[in-house]
Design an enzyme around this catalytic site. Sequence first.
Site, PDB file in Angstrom:
ATOM      1  N   ASP A   1       0.850  -1.188   0.000  1.00 32.81           N
ATOM      2  CA  ASP A   1       0.000   0.000   0.000  1.00 32.81           C
ATOM      3  C   ASP A   1       0.886   1.238   0.000  1.00 32.81           C
ATOM      4  O   ASP A   1       2.108   1.135   0.157  1.00 32.81           O
ATOM      5  CB  ASP A   1      -0.927   0.005   1.221  1.00 32.81           C
ATOM      6  CG  ASP A   1      -0.195  -0.378   2.487  1.00 32.81           C
ATOM      7  OD1 ASP A   1       0.992   0.000   2.641  1.00 32.81           O
ATOM      8  OD2 ASP A   1      -0.786  -1.069   3.341  1.00 32.81           O
TER       9      ASP A   1
ATOM     10  N   ASP B   1       1.503   5.009   1.605  1.00 29.44           N
ATOM     11  CA  ASP B   1       1.200   6.000   2.634  1.00 29.44           C
ATOM     12  C   ASP B   1       1.782   7.333   2.206  1.00 29.44           C
ATOM     13  O   ASP B   1       2.824   7.394   1.576  1.00 29.44           O
ATOM     14  CB  ASP B   1       1.811   5.580   3.979  1.00 29.44           C
ATOM     15  CG  ASP B   1       1.222   4.268   4.486  1.00 29.44           C
ATOM     16  OD1 ASP B   1       0.065   3.976   4.127  1.00 29.44           O
ATOM     17  OD2 ASP B   1       1.910   3.538   5.213  1.00 29.44           O
TER      18      ASP B   1
ATOM     19  N   ASP C   1      10.889   4.731  12.688  1.00 27.98           N
ATOM     20  CA  ASP C   1      11.682   3.717  13.375  1.00 27.98           C
ATOM     21  C   ASP C   1      13.053   3.460  12.726  1.00 27.98           C
ATOM     22  O   ASP C   1      14.093   3.691  13.338  1.00 27.98           O
ATOM     23  CB  ASP C   1      10.884   2.416  13.573  1.00 27.98           C
ATOM     24  CG  ASP C   1      10.145   1.944  12.323  1.00 27.98           C
ATOM     25  OD1 ASP C   1      10.327   2.560  11.252  1.00 27.98           O
ATOM     26  OD2 ASP C   1       9.398   0.950  12.420  1.00 27.98           O
TER      27      ASP C   1
END
Length: 449
Positions: A69, A71, A145
């Site tokens: 997907d 983002d 992260d």
Amino acid sequence: MIRRLLARLLPGLPTSTPRIYPPDRHPVRREQLSSAARTVTRRLQDEGFKAFIVGGAVRDLLLGIEPKDFDLATDATPEQVKPLFRRAFIIGRRFRLVHVHVGNDVIEVSTFRAAQAGNDTTDEHGRLLSDNVYGTQAEDAMRRDFTINALYFDPATETIWDYVGGVVDIRARRLKLIGPPVTRYREDPVRMLRAVRLAAKLGLAIDRRTEEPINRLASLMANVPPARLFDEMQKLLLSGHAAETLRSLRAHGLSHGLLPLLDVILEQPLGHKFIDAALAGTDARVRADKGVSPAFLFATLLWHEVLVTWNAAKERGERPLPALFDAMDKVLEAQAQRIAIPRRFEATIKEIWSLQPRFEQRAGTRPARLLEHPRFRAAYDFLALRAESGEAPRELVDWWTRFQEATPEEREAMLRPDEAPRKRRRSRSRNRKRHSESTGEGAAAAGDE
Ligand code: ATP
Ligand code: MG
């Protein structure tokens, strides 16, 4: 100026000015994005906002993997994003973002955020409790992260913006946390799980400083809300690399806090074989683009706990079927303390388990009725796994395989001699006992009466 020079000399050092990779220095092209992702980015940019594809998708494209997907990250607030699209919804309480629906696609749009570590935003272990403060693009990169997850792709110019040395790390196939590892794990212990999962899935080596504290900090997983663990666990199990990831989780001391008895199960040869077979089957299905059910997977991961609890109850003299239902409830309840398996999955898990004893019954109308059960297929696949690990007789699976494919006449001939439920009950249970002794199978020897 000095910063930029430093960034060039030390590509791993985070900076507030990005290194911008022009299209001739990287392979990502705007045609590789979904048309929805392109539409939404263009609309935001036309309104004068910044808008980039960010995170997993950019990383995957650089690694030559097709993204799941897309983002988007932008400097527009959710309230500014929403009115630009016909079907856009602000979601999330802790972390507000906008879901923009375009055709059948959903694009997740989040506003640049800053990490704000401080006394009132972290718990006593240093875990971040709030991250809803908007920030600059550089700050947004820094709160992510891993370096490879903090890359921004601008479809208009086909440039990649890198604040943290992520492109270099991708080329070196290296997974590296942004910032000081211990602090970053304390802020969010799920990052330890993500490190192991992403490294296994993407075939990356975990950077030494990123890897080193994991064993030591593994117990922090206990503070993560169970619902979040379920999301990450589901991603892990459906990654197509579940077997490898679980092995790595164990090696890093992380499995213990997730599926409390997993280590114990894997110590036993039967349990080990069963879970290995289950994960290998799932991974093969995921890689072949076939559907897999999370409920089926959790049913396999927890089955040997159910067996242990069930067998103990039967040894105490409890009746097999009530004892099975009791064992199922106990195991699911214990599991819910760590990973919150959604209710709708729980119901399916229970069905798969509770159908197992019914495969034993091969007389009268029961086999035909079992075939009609909506969960027959899953329960049969489950039985096959049990046979593969030596816990159920192979002969039983073969019988059911033939029974499914047989004509009505053949089925009739396959049925075992009918045993009237009441009268023969005693001798039947004796037979069954003999049968289970001779096949070495003890677990499934319960009736459904
Ligand atoms: P996958 O391809 O498996 O979905 P992903 O990296 O896209 O991996 P997501 O959970 O979709 O994982 O997260 C999207 C992005 O959000 C990540 O790429 C990362 O930049 C950021 N992110 C996710 N989880 C964390 C976290 N625990 N701490 C900091 N940043 C995170
Ligand atoms: Mg993602």
